[in-house]
Write a protein that holds these residues in place. Structure first.
Motif, PDB file in Angstrom:
ATOM      1  N   ARG A  28       8.489  -4.293   1.777  1.00  0.00           N
ATOM      2  CA  ARG A  28       7.844  -3.711   0.606  1.00  0.00           C
ATOM      3  C   ARG A  28       7.885  -4.658  -0.597  1.00  0.00           C
ATOM      4  NH1 ARG A  28       8.324   2.269  -1.932  1.00  0.00           N
ATOM      5  NH2 ARG A  28       8.098   1.728  -4.137  1.00  0.00           N
ATOM      6  N   GLY A  29       9.022  -5.296  -0.832  1.00  0.00           N
ATOM      7  CA  GLY A  29       9.154  -6.138  -2.004  1.00  0.00           C
ATOM      8  C   GLY A  29       8.154  -7.271  -2.044  1.00  0.00           C
ATOM      9  N   ARG A  30       7.957  -7.916  -0.920  1.00  0.00           N
ATOM     10  CA  ARG A  30       6.993  -9.027  -0.875  1.00  0.00           C
ATOM     11  C   ARG A  30       5.569  -8.526  -1.074  1.00  0.00           C
ATOM     12  NH1 ARG A  30       8.936 -14.004   0.738  1.00  0.00           N
ATOM     13  NH2 ARG A  30      11.104 -13.995   1.414  1.00  0.00           N
ATOM     14  N   TRP A  31       5.249  -7.372  -0.494  1.00  0.00           N
ATOM     15  CA  TRP A  31       3.915  -6.810  -0.693  1.00  0.00           C
ATOM     16  C   TRP A  31       3.698  -6.442  -2.151  1.00  0.00           C
ATOM     17  CZ3 TRP A  31      -0.750  -6.465   1.335  1.00  0.00           C
ATOM     18  CH2 TRP A  31      -1.642  -5.529   0.782  1.00  0.00           C
ATOM     19  N   VAL A  32       4.684  -5.784  -2.764  1.00  0.00           N
ATOM     20  CA  VAL A  32       4.573  -5.380  -4.164  1.00  0.00           C
ATOM     21  C   VAL A  32       4.347  -6.585  -5.065  1.00  0.00           C
ATOM     22  CG1 VAL A  32       5.901  -4.426  -6.104  1.00  0.00           C
ATOM     23  CG2 VAL A  32       5.821  -3.213  -3.915  1.00  0.00           C
ATOM     24  N   ALA A  33       4.991  -7.706  -4.764  1.00  0.00           N
ATOM     25  CA  ALA A  33       4.787  -8.922  -5.555  1.00  0.00           C
ATOM     26  C   ALA A  33       3.344  -9.399  -5.500  1.00  0.00           C
ATOM     27  CB  ALA A  33       5.719 -10.023  -5.061  1.00  0.00           C
ATOM     28  N   LEU A  34       2.650  -9.092  -4.418  1.00  0.00           N
ATOM     29  CA  LEU A  34       1.259  -9.513  -4.259  1.00  0.00           C
ATOM     30  C   LEU A  34       0.265  -8.499  -4.796  1.00  0.00           C
ATOM     31  CD1 LEU A  34       1.319 -10.855  -0.582  1.00  0.00           C
ATOM     32  CD2 LEU A  34       1.102 -12.230  -2.654  1.00  0.00           C
ATOM     33  N   ALA A  35       0.518  -7.229  -4.548  1.00  0.00           N
ATOM     34  CA  ALA A  35      -0.507  -6.208  -4.765  1.00  0.00           C
ATOM     35  C   ALA A  35      -0.048  -5.043  -5.626  1.00  0.00           C
ATOM     36  CB  ALA A  35      -1.008  -5.681  -3.412  1.00  0.00           C
ATOM     37  N   GLY A  36       1.125  -5.136  -6.220  1.00  0.00           N
ATOM     38  CA  GLY A  36       1.576  -4.086  -7.098  1.00  0.00           C
ATOM     39  C   GLY A  36       2.241  -2.931  -6.362  1.00  0.00           C
ATOM     40  N   GLU A  37       2.760  -1.992  -7.149  1.00  0.00           N
ATOM     41  CA  GLU A  37       3.571  -0.907  -6.602  1.00  0.00           C
ATOM     42  C   GLU A  37       2.909   0.453  -6.759  1.00  0.00           C
ATOM     43  OE1 GLU A  37       8.386   0.007  -6.455  1.00  0.00           O
ATOM     44  OE2 GLU A  37       7.505  -1.036  -8.173  1.00  0.00           O
ATOM     45  N   SER A  38       1.614   0.467  -6.979  1.00  0.00           N
ATOM     46  CA  SER A  38       0.908   1.737  -7.114  1.00  0.00           C
ATOM     47  C   SER A  38       0.889   2.465  -5.774  1.00  0.00           C
ATOM     48  CB  SER A  38      -0.529   1.505  -7.577  1.00  0.00           C
ATOM     49  OG  SER A  38      -1.269   0.839  -6.565  1.00  0.00           O
ATOM     50  N   ALA A  39       0.622   3.763  -5.846  1.00  0.00           N
ATOM     51  CA  ALA A  39       0.514   4.544  -4.608  1.00  0.00           C
ATOM     52  C   ALA A  39      -0.591   3.993  -3.721  1.00  0.00           C
ATOM     53  CB  ALA A  39       0.244   6.009  -4.952  1.00  0.00           C
ATOM     54  N   ALA A  40      -1.687   3.558  -4.340  1.00  0.00           N
ATOM     55  CA  ALA A  40      -2.794   3.002  -3.555  1.00  0.00           C
ATOM     56  C   ALA A  40      -2.366   1.732  -2.849  1.00  0.00           C
ATOM     57  CB  ALA A  40      -3.986   2.731  -4.460  1.00  0.00           C
ATOM     58  N   SER A  41      -1.630   0.879  -3.544  1.00  0.00           N
ATOM     59  CA  SER A  41      -1.180  -0.372  -2.937  1.00  0.00           C
ATOM     60  C   SER A  41      -0.240  -0.101  -1.768  1.00  0.00           C
ATOM     61  CB  SER A  41      -0.477  -1.231  -3.983  1.00  0.00           C
ATOM     62  OG  SER A  41       0.100  -2.375  -3.384  1.00  0.00           O
ATOM     63  N   LEU A  42       0.700   0.786  -1.948  1.00  0.00           N
ATOM     64  CA  LEU A  42       1.646   1.082  -0.867  1.00  0.00           C
ATOM     65  C   LEU A  42       0.936   1.726   0.314  1.00  0.00           C
ATOM     66  CD1 LEU A  42       4.710   2.339  -2.940  1.00  0.00           C
ATOM     67  CD2 LEU A  42       4.290   0.058  -1.988  1.00  0.00           C
ATOM     68  N   ALA A  43      -0.111   2.487   0.051  1.00  0.00           N
ATOM     69  CA  ALA A  43      -0.890   3.068   1.146  1.00  0.00           C
ATOM     70  C   ALA A  43      -1.622   1.986   1.927  1.00  0.00           C
ATOM     71  CB  ALA A  43      -1.882   4.095   0.602  1.00  0.00           C
ATOM     72  N   VAL A  44      -2.120   0.970   1.225  1.00  0.00           N
ATOM     73  CA  VAL A  44      -2.795  -0.145   1.905  1.00  0.00           C
ATOM     74  C   VAL A  44      -1.805  -0.894   2.784  1.00  0.00           C
ATOM     75  CG1 VAL A  44      -3.937  -2.368   1.563  1.00  0.00           C
ATOM     76  CG2 VAL A  44      -4.616  -0.391   0.191  1.00  0.00           C
ATOM     77  N   ARG A  45      -0.610  -1.146   2.274  1.00  0.00           N
ATOM     78  CA  ARG A  45       0.410  -1.813   3.094  1.00  0.00           C
ATOM     79  C   ARG A  45       0.712  -1.004   4.348  1.00  0.00           C
ATOM     80  NH1 ARG A  45       6.038  -1.023   3.342  1.00  0.00           N
ATOM     81  NH2 ARG A  45       7.058  -2.748   4.461  1.00  0.00           N
ATOM     82  N   ALA A  46       0.865   0.305   4.198  1.00  0.00           N
ATOM     83  CA  ALA A  46       1.153   1.152   5.355  1.00  0.00           C
ATOM     84  C   ALA A  46       0.013   1.095   6.367  1.00  0.00           C
ATOM     85  CB  ALA A  46       1.392   2.593   4.903  1.00  0.00           C
ATOM     86  N   GLU A  47      -1.219   1.091   5.874  1.00  0.00           N
ATOM     87  CA  GLU A  47      -2.368   0.987   6.779  1.00  0.00           C
ATOM     88  C   GLU A  47      -2.354  -0.333   7.528  1.00  0.00           C
ATOM     89  OE1 GLU A  47      -7.252   0.713   6.763  1.00  0.00           O
ATOM     90  OE2 GLU A  47      -6.178   0.985   4.872  1.00  0.00           O
ATOM     91  N   LEU A  48      -2.082  -1.411   6.818  1.00  0.00           N
ATOM     92  CA  LEU A  48      -2.069  -2.723   7.462  1.00  0.00           C
ATOM     93  C   LEU A  48      -0.973  -2.799   8.526  1.00  0.00           C
ATOM     94  CD1 LEU A  48      -2.663  -5.026   4.363  1.00  0.00           C
ATOM     95  CD2 LEU A  48      -4.264  -4.584   6.238  1.00  0.00           C
ATOM     96  N   LEU A  49       0.213  -2.330   8.209  1.00  0.00           N
ATOM     97  CA  LEU A  49       1.292  -2.370   9.193  1.00  0.00           C
ATOM     98  C   LEU A  49       0.934  -1.537  10.421  1.00  0.00           C
ATOM     99  CD1 LEU A  49       4.433  -2.151   6.886  1.00  0.00           C
ATOM    100  CD2 LEU A  49       3.618  -4.149   8.169  1.00  0.00           C
ATOM    101  N   ALA A  50       0.269  -0.410  10.212  1.00  0.00           N
ATOM    102  CA  ALA A  50      -0.150   0.409  11.348  1.00  0.00           C
ATOM    103  C   ALA A  50      -1.183  -0.327  12.200  1.00  0.00           C
ATOM    104  CB  ALA A  50      -0.720   1.735  10.854  1.00  0.00           C
ATOM    105  N   ARG A  51      -2.094  -1.007  11.544  1.00  0.00           N
ATOM    106  CA  ARG A  51      -3.100  -1.771  12.290  1.00  0.00           C
ATOM    107  C   ARG A  51      -2.451  -2.883  13.108  1.00  0.00           C
ATOM    108  NH1 ARG A  51      -8.522  -1.469  10.957  1.00  0.00           N
ATOM    109  NH2 ARG A  51      -9.079   0.011   9.314  1.00  0.00           N
ATOM    110  N   TRP A  52      -1.519  -3.610  12.502  1.00  0.00           N
ATOM    111  CA  TRP A  52      -0.854  -4.701  13.211  1.00  0.00           C
ATOM    112  C   TRP A  52       0.029  -4.197  14.352  1.00  0.00           C
ATOM    113  CZ3 TRP A  52      -1.659  -9.851  12.872  1.00  0.00           C
ATOM    114  CH2 TRP A  52      -2.384 -10.339  11.779  1.00  0.00           C
TER     115      TRP A  52
END
Length: 230
Positions: A28-52
């Motif tokens: 999470r920390g590395r993602w937040v450094a790139l794309a912020g800590e908004s709910a939308a950003s964290l949802a995008v990270r979760a989607e990407l991890l699910a895809r991978w």
């Protein structure tokens, strides 16, 4: 806040792909450094991890994602916009159906759709999508394309890794529907084409770290394939 640092303080300076645990690079920390800590950003990270983590993947998995992110770090100083390079690593195989060209285009479109929701500036979104499209054919990166050089080199760092045999096996599993002789012929052609290039890597640092080992690994695989390539 989006982090524009050239390289994290704890980044390794000489690791090849596969030398680090997945979570260290996809946390999470590395993602937040790139794309912020908004709910939308964290949802995008979760989607990407699910895809991978999709079950049909064998090589293009979270392990590959983490490996590419790790391999960016020793090259980070050579990038123009290393944040865009890191984001492109997250997205570059986010869509993976085993359709070369199509997968990269859909992945780029995914980046263009998702990153604005995270508050990523429009210019960086465009650069991220451009870099994702480059991974469809690494030889399309032009002279002076510093971001493209770093991403392509990081994506190919696996060729120099101590886990090369595992990588080659996983690639074969992703093409399990292709008969052995046809796969061996096609794979051998790819290896010969790569080995025929003056340099596998575009950045001086990548050549220093990985060129010799990558060529040795590929030559060994090509030798092993020679009995099947008929």
């Amino acid at each position: 806040m989006i982090d524009d640092r050239t390289q994290p303080d704890d980044a390794p300076d000489d690791r090849t792909a596969g030398d680090t645990a997945d979570g260290e690079w996809t946390g999470r920390g590395r993602w937040v450094a790139l794309a912020g800590e908004s709910a939308a950003s964290l949802a995008v990270r979760a989607e990407l991890l699910a895809r991978w983590a999709e079950p049909h993947r064998r090589y293009h998995t979270r392990t590959h994602l983490a490996a590419v992110l790790a391999a960016v770090e020793p090259l980070a100083a050579e990038a123009r916009d290393v944040a865009a390079v890191r984001l492109a690593a997250w997205f570059h195989d986010a869509v993976y159906d085993g359709r070369p060209g199509w997968d990269e285009e859909r992945s780029a479109q995914l980046a263009q759709s998702r990153l604005p929701r995270c508050g990523v500036p429009a210019g960086r979104v465009a650069e991220t999508a451009r870099l994702v499209r480059l991974t469809a054919a690494h030889d399309t990166a032009g002279p002076g394309d510093r971001d493209g050089a770093v991403l392509c080199d990081a994506d190919l760092a696996v060729l120099a890794g101590p886990g090369y045999a595992d990588y080659a096996r996983a690639v074969r599993e992703e093409y399990a529907h292709v008969p052995d002789p046809l796969f061996a012929q096609g794979r051998a052609e790819v290896l010969r084409r790569l080995l025929a290039t003056p340099t596998l890597y575009r950045t001086p640092r990548a050549r220093e770290l990985w060129e010799e080992r990558a060529r040795a690994n590929m030559t060994a695989e090509l030798t092993a394939l020679s009995g099947q390539d008929t």
